[in-house]
Scaffold this active site. Structure first.
Site, PDB file in Angstrom:
ATOM      1  N   LYS A   1    -119.168  19.868  85.657  1.00  0.00           N
ATOM      2  CA  LYS A   1    -119.479  21.257  85.297  1.00  0.00           C
ATOM      3  C   LYS A   1    -119.767  22.106  86.529  1.00  0.00           C
ATOM      4  CE  LYS A   1    -121.686  19.906  80.953  1.00  0.00           C
ATOM      5  NZ  LYS A   1    -120.902  20.279  79.774  1.00  0.00           N
TER       6      LYS A   1
ATOM      7  N   CYS B   1    -122.223  20.637  70.643  1.00  0.00           N
ATOM      8  CA  CYS B   1    -123.115  19.494  70.832  1.00  0.00           C
ATOM      9  C   CYS B   1    -124.566  19.894  70.699  1.00  0.00           C
ATOM     10  CB  CYS B   1    -122.884  18.824  72.180  1.00  0.00           C
ATOM     11  SG  CYS B   1    -121.265  18.082  72.310  1.00  0.00           S
TER      12      CYS B   1
ATOM     13  N   HIS C   1    -129.180  20.066  73.916  1.00  0.00           N
ATOM     14  CA  HIS C   1    -127.857  19.457  73.755  1.00  0.00           C
ATOM     15  C   HIS C   1    -128.071  18.040  73.206  1.00  0.00           C
ATOM     16  CE1 HIS C   1    -124.132  17.492  75.212  1.00  0.00           C
ATOM     17  NE2 HIS C   1    -123.617  18.708  75.288  1.00  0.00           N
TER      18      HIS C   1
ATOM     19  N   GLN D   1    -126.645  22.913  82.745  1.00  0.00           N
ATOM     20  CA  GLN D   1    -126.182  24.304  82.797  1.00  0.00           C
ATOM     21  C   GLN D   1    -126.955  25.116  83.831  1.00  0.00           C
ATOM     22  OE1 GLN D   1    -123.510  25.274  81.248  1.00  0.00           O
ATOM     23  NE2 GLN D   1    -123.237  23.602  79.784  1.00  0.00           N
TER      24      GLN D   1
ATOM     25  N   ASP E   1    -133.032  19.033  81.454  1.00  0.00           N
ATOM     26  CA  ASP E   1    -131.576  19.030  81.376  1.00  0.00           C
ATOM     27  C   ASP E   1    -131.079  20.185  82.236  1.00  0.00           C
ATOM     28  OD1 ASP E   1    -128.930  19.287  80.789  1.00  0.00           O
ATOM     29  OD2 ASP E   1    -129.178  19.079  78.617  1.00  0.00           O
TER      30      ASP E   1
HETATM   31  C1  LIG Z   1    -126.960  21.545  78.336  1.00  0.00           C
HETATM   32  C2  LIG Z   1    -126.116  20.318  78.454  1.00  0.00           C
HETATM   33  N1  LIG Z   1    -126.700  19.110  78.568  1.00  0.00           N
HETATM   34  C3  LIG Z   1    -126.002  17.970  78.687  1.00  0.00           C
HETATM   35  C4  LIG Z   1    -124.631  17.987  78.673  1.00  0.00           C
HETATM   36  C5  LIG Z   1    -123.911  16.672  78.736  1.00  0.00           C
HETATM   37  O1  LIG Z   1    -123.128  16.550  79.872  1.00  0.00           O
HETATM   38  P1  LIG Z   1    -122.005  15.406  79.925  1.00  0.00           P
HETATM   39  O2  LIG Z   1    -121.177  15.558  78.685  1.00  0.00           O
HETATM   40  O3  LIG Z   1    -121.250  15.737  81.158  1.00  0.00           O
HETATM   41  O4  LIG Z   1    -122.704  14.095  79.994  1.00  0.00           O
HETATM   42  C6  LIG Z   1    -123.972  19.221  78.568  1.00  0.00           C
HETATM   43  C7  LIG Z   1    -122.501  19.326  78.565  1.00  0.00           C
HETATM   44  O5  LIG Z   1    -121.809  19.063  77.628  1.00  0.00           O
HETATM   45  C8  LIG Z   1    -124.730  20.398  78.443  1.00  0.00           C
HETATM   46  O6  LIG Z   1    -124.147  21.585  78.313  1.00  0.00           O
END
Ligand SMILES: Cc1ncc(COP(=O)(O)O)c(C=O)c1O
Ligand SMILES: Cc1ncc(COP(=O)(O)O)c(C=O)c1O
Lengths: 408, 163, 408, 163
Positions: free
Chosen positions: A224, A364, A121, A201, A198
């Site tokens: 999430k 993203c 991401h 998810q 990360d």
């Molecule tokens: C795999 C992953 N990493 C990081 C993020 C970033 O999370 P946030 O936008 O809540 O900071 C997300 C969500 O958009 C994600 O799906």
């Protein structure tokens, strides 16, 4: 046996109508809905206990501080960590940036490399690009296989002792792929690199023990996992957090401020400059309590069931391509797909007219989209409050789309 | 349990009329068979536009003869609305003077509600409207999030010509 | 005429009991309480409109995005700015850090100086110390006069063309002093410096027009102005925001991410990496709506009235010393004081037994505490929901303290 | 309007019994007349402690004769509880062996609930308890936020001696 219909009824928004149909929310990978218990906890906090934390000697401030630190302990227990290894941030993204500025900026040089995966991401890419701009370090990306798994050969090929940091998602928000984090961490450590995982998810969907992952830092977001927006978590190994500099400066994160410099507070407060999102921490605790009451194993089992149901149903739609693992095993319930030559953005609009909310875009993760050679995909993602009929609604609406686009 | 459930979704209503009005045949035709995609040799004006939120992209090249659009190339990728709008636009402005292009752009943007207007710019009872095929994009107005898709090519063309 | 009793009744927590007495909340400078309207807005959002913003093509996501951007417009109007000059952050502290990393780190060198004031909150000190560590720039502090005002002679003496940034609070959270921000900004600009204003204690209490302040950036927090925790605002002049680099990297703040680098989204999104605190933005909008329904002039007038009442009442307590301006004019309602040789921490405990919540400590402004030569002070701060009887309760409890400590 | 209002707060109840139990005379005496503040010439063990959240500070110097606390200096600033506790501690440990100091510390921390214990360490009916004046600090237990104030000097002393 969990009463999933009762669980679903705990989420007020799910009884909403959308464009004349019941709302079918299939975008939980972007953000989850909230059960009434979480909303109640937030309101209760503001209505009875609100005061700034770690500041006041009066009872109300002490109660607020206890609620905040209690939330930290709950998060810690939930992920198998100690409370002072848990830093509250604004979200997963902020957690990555905290490590980028607090560690990488000061520990990585232009001779070093950061190894990421092509399925990361943007939250686990862009902070390292900012570090690279400031330090001159280089960044490389591990590829994926035909079937949407991480290319472990590529990983081992790219891993050498110039690598100072490996950044990898525990589960991809596009492919759903679950990556072998423990294996990756072990190899990375042997090569002398640290590992940031990360877990955005992963933590919402499966029981995670941070020490079992082998990673040195783990990042995830509250919103999430049934919690409020505005809060996330950075977990780090205590000795590493200890050695890191704070990223942000301000109140609360200091033990002393002098005109010529400052001394930092103890971990984790050192990383929590200013007034933290304490009401959100209380909300996150309520979310974890809710998940734990069901049991994370049961949550995972149910999502696997829904994911398998969705994958099977989608396999029956002619012209539909799924990106990522074709069966529920080894993946989470974020399913990216395309349908014939219908652009995902058009799909999303058409489905929306049936109340079905899915995402369309690069999610993203543009480098991944480029690798898959698709400008965008559609993505349906399930969570514990979804039900088989949500998948049926999706499949039904896909038929509309085919008809509108005269696709056989 | 894991085979598609027998509890089917209520018998599908036919999709909404608005959807049918947006996805007209002429739009799908332009989406699938976009006009004027060949790169130009002589480029007098060019611009790239994108819509970061949904990823639509469009690249425009214009060749001018005096102030007349002598040739135009419009390439890109994205949803049917953005790509059809770009293709239809290329047809509509080819051979027009820059002033005429500005007028068409203005009429189009008014039709889409991107520019405020008092008059009802395009009126189904007024067959003489100048937008031709482009009027098919009117259906997009019922989908506010999609208006910027329809508008992308036009804003990019303005940018190319104003440089 | 505003019905202040009715206003007070809008705040659920204020009907709470504390240690057998009605809660008398006099710590609004640390964080404010929330009216029911704000709580309702948050719950309504989560229960009807929750979806990730700027991401989905479906109606729910579009509604959520509209609510979020609507909140931005409301904030902008409230401070006399344009929406795309308003960046949502985690809080005031984060706003300062955004400028520290996004501007100062890349624009300030070891030959440059940053000029702060001795009455700054740590939020407007520590980020610049971090910048100083990384760039080698030096930091100097403008002093205060005997009566707790900024020493403008000192300011003009220290201001020369090596100064690249002046950081000043519009109102001190310790002394209550309102600083002549427009005069400071004008002089700073003439000397070629930019100006960052700490409006954390100004925006909640008085009507602020960012352009009238003359500052280039302004920072404040939602939680001190009836809004939720987890959200703050960075306002900046558009051309300056344009030229700044983002501090944090992640999703949403990019227009493209490639393996070899990324392109940023337009301002203000460039500064909002990842999922923003959108539910908190909706809450902040409700808070501003609430304040505007009363009228900021009226809020200010009422607070002046309460402040004057408090100062007069406190003047009648023998042995009590107020730090900062002695009259309500030119100050906000944060009143720091000490009472004989009773340590502020003891005072806070004793008052708390009467339900009176005040703060004791250095109030995140240790350099100021050192200047005043007190290790700590007690601080009572009022907001629109306070009433004269709250002040009376404070005064009554101070008598307890004197008796317990056998102070005449 | 701006003179103190005539609506007075309900006739003050006398402050709570718990407060009286915390602010005993002996505590205020040690707060106002702290013992053993003079810096030492010969320092065998020293440590600084502070409580960042409320700003209490304490500096401890110890001079040892063999393993006996021969002289001690305790200086600092902060609330009555932290400073009285420090002063009383200095009296209590002077002339004691390190082992005895550890025992007193343990008993004190148990009394304050900082260390868990099953027994009721200090019991008002048990006049033979070993803490003497320090028992006056028992009243602090009713104010959990203040316990760390009472504990500061002890933790700092432990640190000094364990170095
Ligand atoms: C795999 C992953 N990493 C990081 C993020 C970033 O999370 P946030 O936008 O809540 O900071 C997300 C969500 O958009 C994600 O799906
Ligand atoms: C003057 C001043 N500036 C900055 C801050 C920091 O605000 P926050 O803690 O919400 O980031 C505060 C509040 O503590 C303050 O009073």
């Amino acid at each position: 046996m969990t009463d999933w219909a009762a669980i679903r009824a705990d989420f007020p928004i799910l009884s909403r109508e959308m464009n004349g149909y019941p709302l079918v929310y299939l975008d939980s990978a972007a953000t989850s809905q909230k059960p009434q218990a979480v909303l109640d906890a937030i309101i209760d906090f503001y209505s009875t206990t609100n005061a700034n934390v770690h500041r006041g000697a009066y009872s109300l401030a002490d109660e607020a501080t206890s609620r905040y630190e209690d939330a930290r302990s709950t998060v810690a227990r939930f992920i198998g960590a100690q409370p002072d290894e848990v830093v509250f941030t604004r979200g997963a993204t902020s957690a990555f940036n905290t490590v980028a500025y607090g560690w990488a900026l000061r520990n990585v040089t232009e001779d070093d490399r950061i190894l990421l995966t092509i399925m990361e991401h943007h939250a686990n890419i862009v902070p390292w690009q900012l570090v690279s701009d400031l330090t001159g370090c280089s960044i490389e990306f591990v590829g994926i296989t035909e079937s949407g798994l991480l290319d472990m050969d590529d990983f081992h090929r790219l891993l050498d002792d110039d690598v100072k940091l490996v950044g990898v998602s525990m589960a991809s928000n596009v492919l759903g792929t679950i990556n072998p984090i423990a294996e990756i961490a072990e190899a990375a450590h042997r090569a002398g690199s640290l590992v940031i995982a990360d877990a955005a998810q992963a933590v919402p969907h499966t029981s995670v023990d941070v020490y079992e992952t082998g990673a040195d830092w783990i990042c995830f977001s509250g919103h999430k996992m049934l919690g409020p927006t505005g809060i996330g978590v950075l977990w780090g190994r205590p000795e590493i957090l200890e050695a890191m500099e704070p990223a942000e400066g301000g109140g609360e994160m200091i033990s002393d401020v002098r005109l010529d410099g400052s001394a930092w507070a103890a971990v984790p407060h050192k990383f929590e400059a200013g007034t933290p999102p304490f009401a959100q921490a209380v909300g996150l605790k309520a979310a974890i309590d809710y998940l734990e009451a069901i049991g994370m194993d049961e949550v995972e089992r149910r999502e696997q069931e829904l994911t398998e149901y969705a994958l099977k149903s989608m396999a029956g739609v002619e012209g539909l391509t799924v990106y990522g693992p074709a069966t529920a095993e080894g993946r989470v319930g974020a399913i990216s797909f395309s349908l014939a030559d219908i652009h995902p953005h058009d799909l999303a609009t058409i489905l929306d007219q049936r109340g079905v909310a899915i995402r369309a875009g690069h999610h993203c993760a543009r480098p991944l989209a480029r690798t898959l050679n698709v400008p965008a995909t559609a993505r349906a993602s399930v969570y514990l409050y979804n039900q088989e009929s949500d998948v049926d609604a999706l499949i039904g609406a896909l038929a509309d789309a085919k008809e509108l686009f005269s696709v056989a | 349990m894991l085979t598609p459930s027998s509890v089917r979704w209520p018998t599908p209503r036919s999709y909404s009329v608005s959807l049918e009005e947006m996805y007209r045949e002429v739009i799908l035709d332009h989406y699938r068979n976009p006009r004027n995609r060949d790169p130009l040799d002589k480029i007098d004006a060019t611009a790239e536009g994108n819509n970061p939120l949904c990823g639509d992209e469009v690249t425009i090249e214009v060749s001018l003869n005096g102030d007349t659009v002598d040739a135009i190339s419009v390439r890109g990728q994205g949803c049917s609305i953005s790509q059809a709008s770009a293709s239809m636009m290329s047809k509509a402005v080819l051979g027009k003077t820059e002033k005429e292009v500005a007028e068409i752009t203005d009429t189009f943007k008014k039709m889409m509600g991107v520019i405020d207007t008092d008059e009802n710019v395009v009126d189904d009872d007024r067959p003489g409207a100048t937008l031709g095929d482009l009027e098919a994009l009117q259906g997009v107005r019922k989908f506010p999030v999609r208006i910027k898709c329809a508008d992308l090519a036009w804003t990019t063309l303005e940018e190319a010509l104003n440089r």
